[in-house]
Motif scaffolding. Structure first.
Motif, PDB file in Angstrom:
ATOM      1  N   ASP A 354       0.879  -1.168   0.000  1.00  0.00           N
ATOM      2  CA  ASP A 354       0.000   0.000   0.000  1.00  0.00           C
ATOM      3  C   ASP A 354       0.917   1.217   0.000  1.00  0.00           C
ATOM      4  O   ASP A 354       1.493   1.574   1.019  1.00  0.00           O
ATOM      5  N   THR A 355       1.097   1.841  -1.171  1.00  0.00           N
ATOM      6  CA  THR A 355       2.039   2.954  -1.262  1.00  0.00           C
ATOM      7  C   THR A 355       1.578   4.174  -0.479  1.00  0.00           C
ATOM      8  O   THR A 355       2.390   5.049  -0.180  1.00  0.00           O
ATOM      9  N   ASP A 356       0.288   4.238  -0.125  1.00  0.00           N
ATOM     10  CA  ASP A 356      -0.194   5.353   0.701  1.00  0.00           C
ATOM     11  C   ASP A 356      -0.009   5.096   2.191  1.00  0.00           C
ATOM     12  O   ASP A 356      -0.125   6.000   3.009  1.00  0.00           O
ATOM     13  N   ASN A 357       0.248   3.852   2.560  1.00  0.00           N
ATOM     14  CA  ASN A 357       0.449   3.507   3.973  1.00  0.00           C
ATOM     15  C   ASN A 357       1.511   2.414   4.034  1.00  0.00           C
ATOM     16  O   ASN A 357       1.210   1.227   4.201  1.00  0.00           O
ATOM     17  N   ALA A 358       2.764   2.827   3.871  1.00  0.00           N
ATOM     18  CA  ALA A 358       3.870   1.878   3.749  1.00  0.00           C
ATOM     19  C   ALA A 358       4.058   1.031   4.997  1.00  0.00           C
ATOM     20  O   ALA A 358       4.666  -0.044   4.936  1.00  0.00           O
ATOM     21  N   SER A 359       3.538   1.476   6.161  1.00  0.00           N
ATOM     22  CA  SER A 359       3.714   0.714   7.394  1.00  0.00           C
ATOM     23  C   SER A 359       2.968  -0.610   7.354  1.00  0.00           C
ATOM     24  O   SER A 359       3.214  -1.489   8.181  1.00  0.00           O
ATOM     25  N   THR A 360       2.040  -0.775   6.418  1.00  0.00           N
ATOM     26  CA  THR A 360       1.278  -2.025   6.324  1.00  0.00           C
ATOM     27  C   THR A 360       1.875  -2.984   5.298  1.00  0.00           C
ATOM     28  O   THR A 360       1.339  -4.071   5.104  1.00  0.00           O
ATOM     29  N   ASN A 361       2.956  -2.609   4.627  1.00  0.00           N
ATOM     30  CA  ASN A 361       3.530  -3.442   3.579  1.00  0.00           C
ATOM     31  C   ASN A 361       4.123  -4.724   4.165  1.00  0.00           C
ATOM     32  O   ASN A 361       4.728  -4.712   5.243  1.00  0.00           O
ATOM     33  N   THR A 362       3.947  -5.816   3.464  1.00  0.00           N
ATOM     34  CA  THR A 362       4.601  -7.081   3.785  1.00  0.00           C
ATOM     35  C   THR A 362       5.284  -7.563   2.523  1.00  0.00           C
ATOM     36  O   THR A 362       4.629  -7.767   1.500  1.00  0.00           O
ATOM     37  N   ILE A 363       6.621  -7.747   2.581  1.00  0.00           N
ATOM     38  CA  ILE A 363       7.401  -8.000   1.378  1.00  0.00           C
ATOM     39  C   ILE A 363       8.252  -9.244   1.575  1.00  0.00           C
ATOM     40  O   ILE A 363       9.001  -9.356   2.553  1.00  0.00           O
ATOM     41  N   LEU A 364       8.136 -10.197   0.636  1.00  0.00           N
ATOM     42  CA  LEU A 364       9.024 -11.358   0.565  1.00  0.00           C
ATOM     43  C   LEU A 364       9.924 -11.142  -0.642  1.00  0.00           C
ATOM     44  O   LEU A 364       9.455 -11.107  -1.769  1.00  0.00           O
ATOM     45  N   GLN A 365      11.218 -10.978  -0.387  1.00  0.00           N
ATOM     46  CA  GLN A 365      12.173 -10.650  -1.456  1.00  0.00           C
ATOM     47  C   GLN A 365      13.204 -11.763  -1.577  1.00  0.00           C
ATOM     48  O   GLN A 365      13.745 -12.250  -0.574  1.00  0.00           O
ATOM     49  N   ILE A 366      13.454 -12.183  -2.808  1.00  0.00           N
ATOM     50  CA  ILE A 366      14.398 -13.256  -3.080  1.00  0.00           C
ATOM     51  C   ILE A 366      15.545 -12.685  -3.906  1.00  0.00           C
ATOM     52  O   ILE A 366      15.345 -12.173  -5.003  1.00  0.00           O
ATOM     53  N   THR A 367      16.750 -12.729  -3.342  1.00  0.00           N
ATOM     54  CA  THR A 367      17.962 -12.398  -4.088  1.00  0.00           C
ATOM     55  C   THR A 367      18.811 -13.652  -4.170  1.00  0.00           C
ATOM     56  O   THR A 367      18.407 -14.716  -3.695  1.00  0.00           O
ATOM     57  N   GLN A 368      19.981 -13.547  -4.752  1.00  0.00           N
ATOM     58  CA  GLN A 368      20.803 -14.734  -4.968  1.00  0.00           C
ATOM     59  C   GLN A 368      21.151 -15.386  -3.626  1.00  0.00           C
ATOM     60  O   GLN A 368      21.907 -14.863  -2.835  1.00  0.00           O
ATOM     61  N   GLY A 369      20.547 -16.555  -3.353  1.00  0.00           N
ATOM     62  CA  GLY A 369      20.862 -17.308  -2.156  1.00  0.00           C
ATOM     63  C   GLY A 369      20.157 -16.852  -0.897  1.00  0.00           C
ATOM     64  O   GLY A 369      20.428 -17.395   0.182  1.00  0.00           O
ATOM     65  N   VAL A 370      19.244 -15.863  -0.986  1.00  0.00           N
ATOM     66  CA  VAL A 370      18.640 -15.318   0.232  1.00  0.00           C
ATOM     67  C   VAL A 370      17.135 -15.083   0.024  1.00  0.00           C
ATOM     68  O   VAL A 370      16.722 -14.504  -0.980  1.00  0.00           O
ATOM     69  N   PHE A 371      16.296 -15.541   1.007  1.00  0.00           N
ATOM     70  CA  PHE A 371      14.893 -15.150   1.129  1.00  0.00           C
ATOM     71  C   PHE A 371      14.805 -14.123   2.255  1.00  0.00           C
ATOM     72  O   PHE A 371      15.304 -14.371   3.355  1.00  0.00           O
ATOM     73  N   LEU A 372      14.166 -12.971   2.025  1.00  0.00           N
ATOM     74  CA  LEU A 372      14.018 -11.943   3.052  1.00  0.00           C
ATOM     75  C   LEU A 372      12.538 -11.585   3.181  1.00  0.00           C
ATOM     76  O   LEU A 372      11.916 -11.125   2.226  1.00  0.00           O
ATOM     77  N   LEU A 373      11.965 -11.822   4.377  1.00  0.00           N
ATOM     78  CA  LEU A 373      10.582 -11.449   4.664  1.00  0.00           C
ATOM     79  C   LEU A 373      10.599 -10.215   5.549  1.00  0.00           C
ATOM     80  O   LEU A 373      11.100 -10.243   6.671  1.00  0.00           O
ATOM     81  N   ASP A 374      10.084  -9.086   5.022  1.00  0.00           N
ATOM     82  CA  ASP A 374      10.108  -7.816   5.733  1.00  0.00           C
ATOM     83  C   ASP A 374       8.689  -7.467   6.197  1.00  0.00           C
ATOM     84  O   ASP A 374       7.740  -7.497   5.404  1.00  0.00           O
ATOM     85  N   GLU A 375       8.538  -7.101   7.469  1.00  0.00           N
ATOM     86  CA  GLU A 375       7.248  -6.706   8.037  1.00  0.00           C
ATOM     87  C   GLU A 375       6.199  -7.800   7.868  1.00  0.00           C
ATOM     88  O   GLU A 375       5.046  -7.536   7.511  1.00  0.00           O
TER      89      GLU A 375
END
Length: 538
Positions: A354-375
């Motif tokens: 939600d770009t209008d309320n970034a505090s509610t964002n939940t992001i799973l990001q995958i880079t080389q060799g890494v899973f990152l779950l933010d918020e």
């Protein structure tokens, strides 16, 4: 305070990796100067930065001559000749990186040497091309390649001579016969108005061969079937509709239909429902350097917002950043709400945004060799089975931690590759079995705890003290530095001897606290005696 060397080394390793990953010239600059590039002989080959005339540029100088282009092609044309280059080089040479252009030279002189006076055109693309050379006399053609330093290649073998075709004014009366007129050569502007009437046309005489391309313009074709046809723009650009006039090509006049609409910012294929509202569309995006494709729904209303769209976007590296799917604002495609997928060259992202309320964002990001779950948090609800709900299977030779849980960058629970478990708080279990070391501030169990290795606790200390007594005189030694967890302590003693109650008359303890205690030994001989001790804090 005990220094954790392992934690310090891990921290140093992490910080060093960040330093090594930085660009070597991350903060470098050229301030009112230039960087010169020289080859292995010391010759100047390039100047990067401030130039001698006050401009800023990258200037390449003293480049080696490029290879000669492949032999050109040529042909007679009206009022001149055409000359072409196929983009190749003599002897199958590879185009050099500092190639700039190919010069086209023409002259009526056999064996001429290319020079400024013979230069008639240039071909600026490495794909080659064809140029027109106006002329009234036969011409020879040669090509010369140049690099960005201005250095010329050897000239190609000359081709020719080619004689220009005559133009209007150079043809005598009666010289053009019927056989010299190509099919479709006589177009509407060359025929006197109303000169050809219907009786002069035989039935079926006008067919595809007799009709010149673009001959039918601005008219309506009623009835019949158009087979195997292509729709082109009137400027020959190859579009499916008349781009200049903005004509929309549709599959129906009303009801559900598909339309090709060039009037949009990017010409699009849209489908409309039976009320004429856009239900979805496919359109291009970006430009020639960053092309892309968008498959989207029509706009819909959610609350006060009337232009939400669900869209799948596939774009080159850059602002669009790979491939993504989500719920976007039509008026501002950087405004996102809800589920979102982004597949970029350097990472994959699955998120609720939600770009209008970034505090509610939940992001799973995958880079080389890494899973990152933010918020966010993982909730695992496995089916009823004999399988593990969470399985960590490290490769052979893995030396890092298997599990690491932190709060504010401080380890709270760690399982090493060797199976060592460290917890900052209380570990509670009905039963607990380990073949390695267990280190915890407190551990509580209502069942059994089977430890195959060494059990270490903050309220348990053990050791050995050696006393050499005066015969028949109680002799003592004080043990210090216990630092037991708890408020009180208990101590158990065992004398290492084969003479109990004969030579060794007794052992005892006094002055017991969580920090120290005193061991007493009474023996009939002055023999050094080892006494095992164990202290427990309670």
């Amino acid at each position: 305070m005990t220094v954790d060397i392992g934690r310090m080394l891990a921290d140093f390793e992490r910080r060093l990796a960040k330093v090594e990953a930085q660009s070597r010239l991350k903060s470098a600059s050229l301030d009112d100067t230039a960087l010169v590039v020289r080859d292995s002989t010391g010759s100047l080959r390039g100047i990067v930065g401030q130039q001698g005339d006050g401009t800023t540029a990258v200037t390449i100088v003293n480049g080696a001559p490029p290879p000669a282009p492949a032999t050109p092609t040529a042909a007679p044309e009206l009022g001149g000749i055409s000359a072409g280059w196929d983009g190749l080089f003599a002897d199958d040479a590879v185009i050099p990186l500092d190639w700039a252009r190919v010069e086209v030279h023409a002259s009526p002189t056999d064996g001429f040497t290319p020079g400024p006076e013979t230069l008639v055109a240039t071909i600026e693309t490495a794909q080659g091309g064809i140029v027109y050379i106006p002329a009234t006399t036969p011409q020879y053609v040669r090509l010369v390649a140049r690099n960005t330093s201005g250095t010329a290649s050897p000239a190609t073998t000359q081709v020719g001579p080619y004689t220009p075709k005559p133009v209007a004014g150079e043809i005598g009366i009666g010289e053009i016969t019927e056989t010299l007129i190509a099919d479709g050569a006589v177009t509407t502007p060359k025929v006197f108005a109303n000169a050809i009437t219907t009786p002069l046309l035989a039935a079926g005489a006008v067919d595809a061969v007799a009709l010149k391309a673009d001959a039918i313009t601005g008219k309506t074709i009623t009835g019949g079937v158009i087979n195997g046809a292509e729709f082109h723009s009137d400027d020959g650009a190859g579009g499916l509709v008349d781009i200049e006039s903005g004509t929309v090509l549709t599959t129906a006049a009303t009801g559900w239909q598909i339309a090709i609409d060039p009037s949009k910012p990017q010409p699009a294929v849209v489908w409309l429902n039976d009320t004429g509202v856009i239900a979805g569309e496919i359109n291009g995006m970006g430009d020639s350097s960053r092309p892309g494709l968008v498959l989207s729904s029509g706009p819909f209303t959610d609350g006060a917002v009337t232009d939400w769209r669900w869209a799948t976007r596939s774009g080159a590296d850059g602002a669009i950043n790979g491939w993504r799917t989500g719920r976007f604002r039509e008026s501002d495609q950087n405004t996102i709400l809800g589920g979102y997928i982004n597949l970029a060259p350097d990472k994959a992202t699955l998120a609720w945004i939600d770009t209008d309320n970034a505090s509610t964002n939940t992001i799973l990001q995958i880079t080389q060799g890494v899973f990152l779950l933010d918020e966010g948090r993982f909730v695992i609800e496995p089916p009823v089975s004999t399988n593990s709900s969470l399985w960590v299977a490290a490769k052979s030779g893995h030396t890092g931690r298997l599990i690491r849980a932190q709060v504010n960058s401080v380890d709270q629970f760690v399982v090493t590759a060797a199976g060592v478990v460290t917890a900052a708080g209380t570990v509670t279990a009905a039963g607990f079995t380990t073949t390695g070391a267990v280190s915890a501030q407190s551990a509580t169990t209502t069942g059994n705890a089977d430890v195959g290795g060494v059990l270490t606790a903050g309220n348990i200390r053990s050791g050995t003290v050696t006393i050499t007594p005066t015969p028949d005189v109680p002799t003592s030694v004080t043990v210090t530095g216990l630092d037991l967890a708890g408020t009180t302590a208990r101590v158990q003693l065992t004398a290492v001897t084969s003479d109990p109650y004969t030579r060794v008359r007794g052992i005892s303890v006094s002055a017991v606290s969580t920090s120290q205690f005193t061991v007493w030994l009474t023996r009939t001989t002055a023999t050094a005696t080892n006494i095992y001790w164990e202290a427990k804090g309670t």
